[in-house]
Design an enzyme around this catalytic site. Sequence first.
Site, PDB file in Angstrom:
ATOM      1  N   HIS A 175      42.999  29.227  29.979  1.00  9.25           N
ATOM      2  CA  HIS A 175      42.676  28.948  31.376  1.00  9.25           C
ATOM      3  C   HIS A 175      43.882  28.345  32.074  1.00  9.25           C
ATOM      4  O   HIS A 175      44.845  27.914  31.416  1.00  9.25           O
ATOM      5  CB  HIS A 175      41.457  28.025  31.489  1.00  9.25           C
ATOM      6  CG  HIS A 175      41.645  26.719  30.782  1.00  9.25           C
ATOM      7  ND1 HIS A 175      41.504  26.578  29.415  1.00  9.25           N
ATOM      8  CD2 HIS A 175      41.987  25.486  31.243  1.00  9.25           C
ATOM      9  CE1 HIS A 175      41.735  25.329  29.076  1.00  9.25           C
ATOM     10  NE2 HIS A 175      42.042  24.642  30.172  1.00  9.25           N
ATOM     11  N   ARG A 230      35.842  15.815  32.664  1.00 15.62           N
ATOM     12  CA  ARG A 230      36.069  16.776  31.579  1.00 15.62           C
ATOM     13  C   ARG A 230      35.690  16.179  30.238  1.00 15.62           C
ATOM     14  O   ARG A 230      36.010  15.024  29.955  1.00 15.62           O
ATOM     15  CB  ARG A 230      37.567  17.107  31.581  1.00 15.62           C
ATOM     16  CG  ARG A 230      38.092  18.030  30.521  1.00 15.62           C
ATOM     17  CD  ARG A 230      39.612  18.063  30.734  1.00 15.62           C
ATOM     18  NE  ARG A 230      40.293  19.004  29.891  1.00 15.62           N
ATOM     19  CZ  ARG A 230      40.705  18.746  28.657  1.00 15.62           C
ATOM     20  NH1 ARG A 230      40.459  17.572  28.118  1.00 15.62           N
ATOM     21  NH2 ARG A 230      41.364  19.649  27.975  1.00 15.62           N
ATOM     22  N   HIS A 262      46.897  28.007  29.259  1.00 18.10           N
ATOM     23  CA  HIS A 262      46.830  27.337  27.952  1.00 18.10           C
ATOM     24  C   HIS A 262      45.414  27.392  27.403  1.00 18.10           C
ATOM     25  O   HIS A 262      44.453  27.666  28.129  1.00 18.10           O
ATOM     26  CB  HIS A 262      47.272  25.872  28.063  1.00 18.10           C
ATOM     27  CG  HIS A 262      46.345  25.029  28.891  1.00 18.10           C
ATOM     28  ND1 HIS A 262      46.302  25.103  30.272  1.00 18.10           N
ATOM     29  CD2 HIS A 262      45.412  24.107  28.542  1.00 18.10           C
ATOM     30  CE1 HIS A 262      45.395  24.265  30.736  1.00 18.10           C
ATOM     31  NE2 HIS A 262      44.821  23.647  29.703  1.00 18.10           N
TER      32      HIS A 262
END
Length: 285
Positions: free
Chosen positions: A257, A272, A101
């Site tokens: 990725h 993240r 995605h």
Amino acid sequence: MSQNLKVTPITGALGAEVTGIDLRRLTPKDEALIQSAFLEHLVLCFRDQSLTPADLLALTERLGGAGETPYLTGMSDYPDVVPIIKEAQERSPVTFGAGWHTDFTFQALPPSRTLLYAVEVPPAGGDTLYCNLYRAYDSLSPGMKEMLEDMTAIHSSVRSYGPKATLKDHLENMRIVNETNEPPTMEHPVIRTHPESGKKALWVNPVYTIRFKNMTEAESAPILKYLNEFAVTPSFTCRVKWEKGSLTMWDNRCTQHCATSDYQGHRREMWRTTVAGERPLRSAA
Ligand code: SIN
């Protein structure tokens, strides 16, 4: 004084490892070198970093500021920093992001970059794979490029975060809040021109692209299947093997990725952030 930055490509397709730099102390010259390496390699893995959530956020701010993060719950003191945690004793092997995605393409302004920092990694596995969507576009036939040039894709978060999505059931140690109603859809060009490089990328992905505009899902499915498989041709990819203290930054405008779910029984903790992006362009402005 600027640092001794060394950039080593990971594969011939994309990705580079960067050593000799402390991301907490970047000079304008370091930032310019990183930006030029980023435009060339699309995915940069900085080794041996020692970051707090505040450092990660400060870096994100310097790169353009945090993007909007729906569905995922961030740290209480740093809501823009999302912990991605898989504990050793979890029942499901499925890890967050384990499907090819590009991040949040269902948004009107999808994130330009994502930063992922490794706090704890399993002894083996938990790598992240990347693919180069410029390579994918460039390798299509002239006929396919011509057909896709003016096409528009419809993106949605429904499969991952819709009312019936089961992703969160596999991720016991992440706080994910699904939509209660059918999520809205978003239109983006199938061929996206990168705002900085001016290059074209094949910009659909199997998780969020649900169909083409003016076509049904059934009509779109075989073309999307072909494009999604083509985009991850092995010679368009690289693989990042994480170490504690690695920070990988990737360009969502020209890559996809995929995390790997191959470390059940071991703990993995990542932090993240995303950097705010712009409206995807069909051709250079
Ligand atoms: C993501 O898809 O944002 C996470 C990837 C990973 O944890 O390797």
